[in-house]
Motif scaffolding. Structure first.
Motif, PDB file in Angstrom:
ATOM      1  N   ALA A 115     -16.210  54.856 -52.238  1.00 18.03           N
ATOM      2  CA  ALA A 115     -15.755  53.946 -51.187  1.00 18.03           C
ATOM      3  C   ALA A 115     -14.913  54.706 -50.176  1.00 18.03           C
ATOM      4  CB  ALA A 115     -14.948  52.800 -51.801  1.00 18.03           C
ATOM      5  N   ARG A 116     -15.088  54.367 -48.920  1.00 17.30           N
ATOM      6  CA  ARG A 116     -14.303  55.000 -47.866  1.00 17.30           C
ATOM      7  C   ARG A 116     -14.205  54.047 -46.683  1.00 17.30           C
ATOM      8  NH1 ARG A 116     -17.891  57.581 -44.061  1.00 17.30           N
ATOM      9  NH2 ARG A 116     -20.079  57.386 -44.750  1.00 17.30           N
ATOM     10  N   SER A 117     -13.353  54.385 -45.742  1.00 16.26           N
ATOM     11  CA  SER A 117     -13.192  53.577 -44.543  1.00 16.26           C
ATOM     12  C   SER A 117     -13.392  54.449 -43.313  1.00 16.26           C
ATOM     13  CB  SER A 117     -11.808  52.924 -44.507  1.00 16.26           C
ATOM     14  OG  SER A 117     -10.803  53.920 -44.409  1.00 16.26           O
ATOM     15  N   ARG A 118     -13.847  53.828 -42.234  1.00 16.57           N
ATOM     16  CA  ARG A 118     -14.002  54.526 -40.962  1.00 16.57           C
ATOM     17  C   ARG A 118     -13.291  53.715 -39.886  1.00 16.57           C
ATOM     18  NH1 ARG A 118     -19.415  55.111 -40.601  1.00 16.57           N
ATOM     19  NH2 ARG A 118     -19.782  53.404 -39.152  1.00 16.57           N
ATOM     20  N   LEU A 119     -12.252  54.285 -39.323  1.00 14.94           N
ATOM     21  CA  LEU A 119     -11.476  53.600 -38.299  1.00 14.94           C
ATOM     22  C   LEU A 119     -12.255  53.592 -36.988  1.00 14.94           C
ATOM     23  CD1 LEU A 119      -8.726  52.249 -37.731  1.00 14.94           C
ATOM     24  CD2 LEU A 119      -7.861  54.510 -37.068  1.00 14.94           C
ATOM     25  N   LEU A 120     -12.415  52.408 -36.401  1.00 14.36           N
ATOM     26  CA  LEU A 120     -13.213  52.271 -35.194  1.00 14.36           C
ATOM     27  C   LEU A 120     -12.372  52.146 -33.928  1.00 14.36           C
ATOM     28  CD1 LEU A 120     -15.870  49.691 -36.468  1.00 14.36           C
ATOM     29  CD2 LEU A 120     -16.041  52.192 -36.439  1.00 14.36           C
ATOM     30  N   GLU A 121     -11.244  51.423 -34.028  1.00 15.75           N
ATOM     31  CA  GLU A 121     -10.491  51.131 -32.812  1.00 15.75           C
ATOM     32  C   GLU A 121      -9.068  50.714 -33.148  1.00 15.75           C
ATOM     33  OE1 GLU A 121     -10.989  48.254 -28.824  1.00 15.75           O
ATOM     34  OE2 GLU A 121     -12.250  47.936 -30.603  1.00 15.75           O
ATOM     35  N   VAL A 122      -8.140  51.151 -32.311  1.00 15.46           N
ATOM     36  CA  VAL A 122      -6.744  50.713 -32.380  1.00 15.46           C
ATOM     37  C   VAL A 122      -6.303  50.407 -30.956  1.00 15.46           C
ATOM     38  CG1 VAL A 122      -4.371  51.310 -32.988  1.00 15.46           C
ATOM     39  CG2 VAL A 122      -6.269  52.141 -34.414  1.00 15.46           C
ATOM     40  N   GLY A 140      -2.691  33.640 -24.388  1.00 13.23           N
ATOM     41  CA  GLY A 140      -2.815  34.928 -23.711  1.00 13.23           C
ATOM     42  C   GLY A 140      -1.982  36.025 -24.333  1.00 13.23           C
ATOM     43  N   GLY A 141      -1.275  35.718 -25.430  1.00 15.23           N
ATOM     44  CA  GLY A 141      -0.434  36.716 -26.082  1.00 15.23           C
ATOM     45  C   GLY A 141      -1.266  37.801 -26.744  1.00 15.23           C
ATOM     46  N   THR A 142      -0.695  38.983 -26.861  1.00 14.89           N
ATOM     47  CA  THR A 142      -1.415  40.103 -27.450  1.00 14.89           C
ATOM     48  C   THR A 142      -0.851  40.465 -28.828  1.00 14.89           C
ATOM     49  OG1 THR A 142       0.005  41.765 -26.401  1.00 14.89           O
ATOM     50  CG2 THR A 142      -1.958  41.057 -25.182  1.00 14.89           C
ATOM     51  N   ALA A 143      -1.651  41.181 -29.567  1.00 18.65           N
ATOM     52  CA  ALA A 143      -1.250  41.697 -30.878  1.00 18.65           C
ATOM     53  C   ALA A 143      -1.859  43.086 -31.021  1.00 18.65           C
ATOM     54  CB  ALA A 143      -1.742  40.784 -31.990  1.00 18.65           C
ATOM     55  N   LEU A 144      -1.328  43.857 -31.951  1.00 22.73           N
ATOM     56  CA  LEU A 144      -1.955  45.137 -32.239  1.00 22.73           C
ATOM     57  C   LEU A 144      -3.197  44.887 -33.080  1.00 22.73           C
ATOM     58  CD1 LEU A 144      -1.996  48.249 -32.306  1.00 22.73           C
ATOM     59  CD2 LEU A 144      -0.787  48.086 -34.489  1.00 22.73           C
ATOM     60  N   MET A 145      -4.309  45.467 -32.653  1.00 20.66           N
ATOM     61  CA  MET A 145      -5.572  45.309 -33.372  1.00 20.66           C
ATOM     62  C   MET A 145      -5.972  46.650 -33.979  1.00 20.66           C
ATOM     63  SD  MET A 145      -9.392  44.523 -31.943  1.00 20.66           S
ATOM     64  CE  MET A 145      -9.434  46.155 -31.190  1.00 20.66           C
ATOM     65  N   ARG A 146      -6.331  46.629 -35.251  1.00 17.53           N
ATOM     66  CA  ARG A 146      -6.907  47.792 -35.925  1.00 17.53           C
ATOM     67  C   ARG A 146      -8.243  47.357 -36.533  1.00 17.53           C
ATOM     68  NH1 ARG A 146      -3.575  52.171 -37.029  1.00 17.53           N
ATOM     69  NH2 ARG A 146      -4.834  52.686 -38.879  1.00 17.53           N
ATOM     70  N   ARG A 147      -9.323  47.997 -36.092  1.00 24.08           N
ATOM     71  CA  ARG A 147     -10.658  47.625 -36.565  1.00 24.08           C
ATOM     72  C   ARG A 147     -11.254  48.798 -37.334  1.00 24.08           C
ATOM     73  NH1 ARG A 147     -13.094  45.616 -32.072  1.00 24.08           N
ATOM     74  NH2 ARG A 147     -12.777  43.476 -32.784  1.00 24.08           N
ATOM     75  N   GLN A 148     -11.809  48.497 -38.495  1.00 25.81           N
ATOM     76  CA  GLN A 148     -12.430  49.535 -39.305  1.00 25.81           C
ATOM     77  C   GLN A 148     -13.644  48.966 -40.035  1.00 25.81           C
ATOM     78  OE1 GLN A 148     -10.003  50.800 -42.688  1.00 25.81           O
ATOM     79  NE2 GLN A 148      -8.899  48.862 -42.649  1.00 25.81           N
TER      80      GLN A 148
END
Length: 259
Positions: A115-122, A140-148
């Motif tokens: 098993a492994r992960s691949r980070l796509l976007e921050v 309209g508020g923002t948050a930190l997004m981490r997609r993997q």
């Protein structure tokens, strides 16, 4: 009020080969046709479903494309080994032990594949409406997004998009485009935001274009979408994560203790 059943709304409008594939798929996923089991022969399937040879072959090809069965023309078609996996989401909610990998990787590896992960976007982004509501963000508020994307072997298993309040994430390793040892739950705990409650909302949906591509799906079969909201002390939401996996390859198991 009960809606009466009529021929118009009771008829299965799918093509016959799709209906055949659906019935066989259910038998595979429920275990009636276990790993390594042979599917009924073409002759048996033709008789069972009152279908032509070409229609049966189209149904079997759907199941092959989905990775549920293997076989070639003129040979028996069998259920692939270890295709349906049971995931236990509650098992990877807690922070990892010091020095240990992200708990999803540990739990997923129990299925026998690396098993492994691949980070796509921050990035800082405006989350979907249900995530905004979960994090108590203004319109309209923002948050930190981490997609993997999480993988078992070379197979994409899950597309994971996590959102964090900017005031928590700012100035931390979460803002950087790199993997975090032990995962973000471990980092949040180190920052003083230990998970106290996790709430999952699960739905079956038709995959979006992004999900279809990232998970390398063979068709528009439903995906399982989980919205997980993690709360810390004082019921403060510290993370909202959208987890998407192929509905025909995975099931979710939760365990509860009666009060």
């Amino acid at each position: 009020m009960t809606v009466p059943t009529t021929e118009a709304n009771a008829f299965d409008h799918r093509s016959l080969h799709e209906r055949i594939a659906a019935d066989l798929r259910d038998e595979i996923m429920s275990g009636d046709l276990g790993p390594g089991a042979k599917l009924p022969s073409t002759v048996q399937l033709k008789a069972r479903f009152d279908a032509s040879n070409a229609t049966v072959q189209k149904a079997l090809q759907l199941l092959k494309d989905e990775g549920l069965v293997i076989g070639r023309a003129g040979a028996a078609v069998t259920v692939r080994e270890h295709r349906q996996r049971t995931m236990r989401p509650a098992s990877y909610m807690a922070p990892a032990e010091p020095g240990a990998p992200y708990r999803w990787l540990t739990e997923a590896a129990k299925h026998g594949a690396p098993a492994r992960s691949r980070l796509l976007e921050v990035a800082e982004a405006v989350p979907p409406a249900d995530v905004c509501a979960a994090l108590n963000l203004p319109e309209g508020g923002t948050a930190l997004m981490r997609r993997q994307v999480l993988l078992l072997g070379d197979e994409p298993a899950e597309l994971v998009t996590s959102y964090y309040p900017v005031e928590i994430a700012r100035g931390t390793a979460m803002m950087e485009r790199r993997k975090i040892k032990g995962g973000t739950p471990t980092l949040l705990a180190e920052l003083g935001y230990r998970p106290r409650l996790s709430v999952d909302r699960i739905s079956a949906r038709v995959p979006t274009q992004e999900q279809y591509t990232a998970l390398q799906l063979p068709s528009d079969l439903p995906v399982l979408r989980t919205l997980r909201v993690v709360y810390s002390d004082h019921d403060r939401p510290i993370e909202a994560t959208v987890m998407v996996k192929a509905g025909h390859l995975y099931e979710l198991q939760y365990e509860f203790t009666p009060e």
